[in-house]
Write an enzyme that holds these catalytic residues in place. Structure first.
Site, PDB file in Angstrom:
ATOM      1  N   SER A 156      66.205  27.626 -78.017  1.00 10.98           N
ATOM      2  CA  SER A 156      65.952  26.376 -78.739  1.00 10.98           C
ATOM      3  C   SER A 156      64.443  26.153 -78.879  1.00 10.98           C
ATOM      4  O   SER A 156      63.727  27.029 -79.379  1.00 10.98           O
ATOM      5  CB  SER A 156      66.645  25.226 -77.998  1.00 10.98           C
ATOM      6  OG  SER A 156      66.663  24.065 -78.766  1.00 10.98           O
ATOM      7  N   ASP A 321      76.832  27.172 -83.494  1.00 13.98           N
ATOM      8  CA  ASP A 321      75.606  26.367 -83.338  1.00 13.98           C
ATOM      9  C   ASP A 321      75.231  25.815 -84.704  1.00 13.98           C
ATOM     10  O   ASP A 321      74.795  26.553 -85.588  1.00 13.98           O
ATOM     11  CB  ASP A 321      74.492  27.257 -82.770  1.00 13.98           C
ATOM     12  CG  ASP A 321      73.192  26.487 -82.537  1.00 13.98           C
ATOM     13  OD1 ASP A 321      73.119  25.289 -82.901  1.00 13.98           O
ATOM     14  OD2 ASP A 321      72.250  27.096 -82.002  1.00 13.98           O
ATOM     15  N   HIS A 354      75.345  24.636 -79.895  1.00  8.98           N
ATOM     16  CA  HIS A 354      73.958  24.953 -79.534  1.00  8.98           C
ATOM     17  C   HIS A 354      73.806  25.180 -78.026  1.00  8.98           C
ATOM     18  O   HIS A 354      72.996  25.992 -77.588  1.00  8.98           O
ATOM     19  CB  HIS A 354      73.052  23.811 -79.987  1.00  8.98           C
ATOM     20  CG  HIS A 354      71.594  24.080 -79.812  1.00  8.98           C
ATOM     21  ND1 HIS A 354      70.951  25.149 -80.391  1.00  8.98           N
ATOM     22  CD2 HIS A 354      70.638  23.418 -79.101  1.00  8.98           C
ATOM     23  CE1 HIS A 354      69.671  25.134 -80.060  1.00  8.98           C
ATOM     24  NE2 HIS A 354      69.458  24.106 -79.277  1.00  8.98           N
TER      25      HIS A 354
END
Length: 398
Positions: A156, A321, A354
């Site tokens: 991320s 995601d 995610h």
């Protein structure tokens, strides 16, 4: 507290605060004359310091990535990936994890004391960018005597830092692992961040960020921000599988209290986060996310931005995601291919959205393990405890 740690745990760990006194010029035009980075390390640095791995954290992460603190029952946030025999094998690698500047877990940030005033920085702490963090991390590497990382790894927002490392300091990392990330935020992602910031800044206890002076925290705003964020970290499939339309009391109550299990779950996550995180840091971290766009300095051409990288890339994306979808990872892949760089890419089929980058999904760990084995071979670490002298390469960059 655990009476016995799992066999593949690194066990008890302790953070260390490292002070820096050389002024750090920031992208925003301001500077920090001195600052602290809170750091944890795992494993041993080999003789020529070639087996070092840097772990870059995501928005709400920090330096405690693996192992346990005294009295803890839960380990660090990426304990599933870091430890003896795990993907990032601490029998082979020396692992460094830090709390970024602007964080709220010991590094210089809004909730820490400003040495100029003797009071918390609060909203006066300067806005940071991913590029600023990478410069501070390079100074940390200098402090540790590490001229080149075997790999810089992050998921991320951490993946964005890894990518920026490859761009800013091409000679200082051999491998760059970017997991569940994107080359820049979409308008939708910026919108989610703005909703979170509005929730915090409109809280009556926010006081323009000076809530420390009033001995309160904007708890409701932080809760709402986290709840919005948490929804985006999960997938529709994952939420359906985990909660469905299950009800706490098994029937409709015809009032506005939480009745569906997903409502209670989000409230629990928000409540827990509001007691553990700092509101000013949340604002700062989301702005750093919004601002990240390395291609903007290269005529908005990502391939051009990556033209001078020398690291080998590993990109990992997850099918469900939607915050940073596989298409966003493929943008990085295409740019690296266009730039003629060496890159591996995989999409892991998972329902976790995610958040999957934090979960030990078997296929994900297989891929992770295999690539870390490649890195170990690249720096001539053939098996645990067998650390050989690697071929000389690289020079100390700026």
């Amino acid at each position: 507290m655990l009476k016995k740690f799992p066999d593949d745990s690194i066990g008890l760990v302790a953070p260390q605060a490292i002070e820096f006194t050389e002024p750090l010029a920031l992208t925003c035009g301001r500077s920090l004359n001195q600052y602290t980075l809170m750091v944890e390390t795992y494993g041993e640095l080999n003789a020529d310091k070639s087996n070092a791995i840097l772990i870059c954290h995501a928005l709400s992460g920090h330096h405690h990535a693996a192992g346990y603190y005294e009295g803890d029952s839960k380990p660090g946030w990426w304990d599933s990936a870091i430890g003896p025999g795990k993907a990032i094998d601490t029998n082979k690698f020396f692992v460094v994890s830090l709390n970024n500047l602007g964080g709220c877990h010991g590094s210089s940030g809004p909730n820490q004391t400003d040495p100029q005033t003797g009071k918390p920085y609060g909203p006066d702490f300067p806005l940071m960018t991913v590029k600023d963090w990478v410069v501070s991390q390079a100074r940390l590497a200098d402090h540790l005597g590490i001229q080149q990382w075997a790999a810089v790894i992050g998921g991320s927002l951490g993946g964005m830092q890894a990518m920026q490392w490859a761009i800013s300091y091409p000679e200082r990392l051999r491998h760059c692992m970017v997991i569940a990330a994107a080359p820049k935020l979409s308008a939708q992602n910026i919108a989610f961040n703005e909703v979170a910031r509005q929730a915090i800044s409109k809280d009556p206890h926010f006081y323009d960020g000076r809530y420390y002076d009033h001995n309160v925290v904007p708890k409701t705003g932080l809760m709402l921000a986290r709840m919005v964020g948490h929804i985006t970290y999960l997938s529709d499939d994952g939420m359906r599988e985990k909660f469905g339309r299950e009800m706490n009391a098994g029937k409709l109550m015809f009032d506005f209290n939480p009745q569906f299990e997903v409502e209670s779950y989000l409230q629990y996550q928000g409540e827990r986060f509001s007691t553990a995180f700092d509101a000013n840091t949340y604002l700062l971290m989301t702005k750093a996310l919004d601002y990240f766009d390395p291609a903007s300095e290269f005529n908005h051409d990502l391939a051009q931005a990556l033209q001078h990288v020398t690291a080998k890339f590993m990109l990992i994306a997850f099918t469900t995601d939607w915050r940073f979808s596989p298409e966003r990872s493929r943008e990085i892949l295409d740019a690296l291919v266009d730039a003629g760089k060496e890159v591996s890419y995989t999409e892991v089929d998972s329902p976790q959205g995610h958040d999957a980058f934090l979960i030990p999904i078997p296929r994900y760990m297989e891929i992770f393990n295999a690539y870390m084995g490649r890195i170990a071979a690249d720096v001539s670490i053939e098996k645990p405890g067998d650390i050989k002298t690697p071929a000389k390469e690289s020079a100390h960059a700026r």
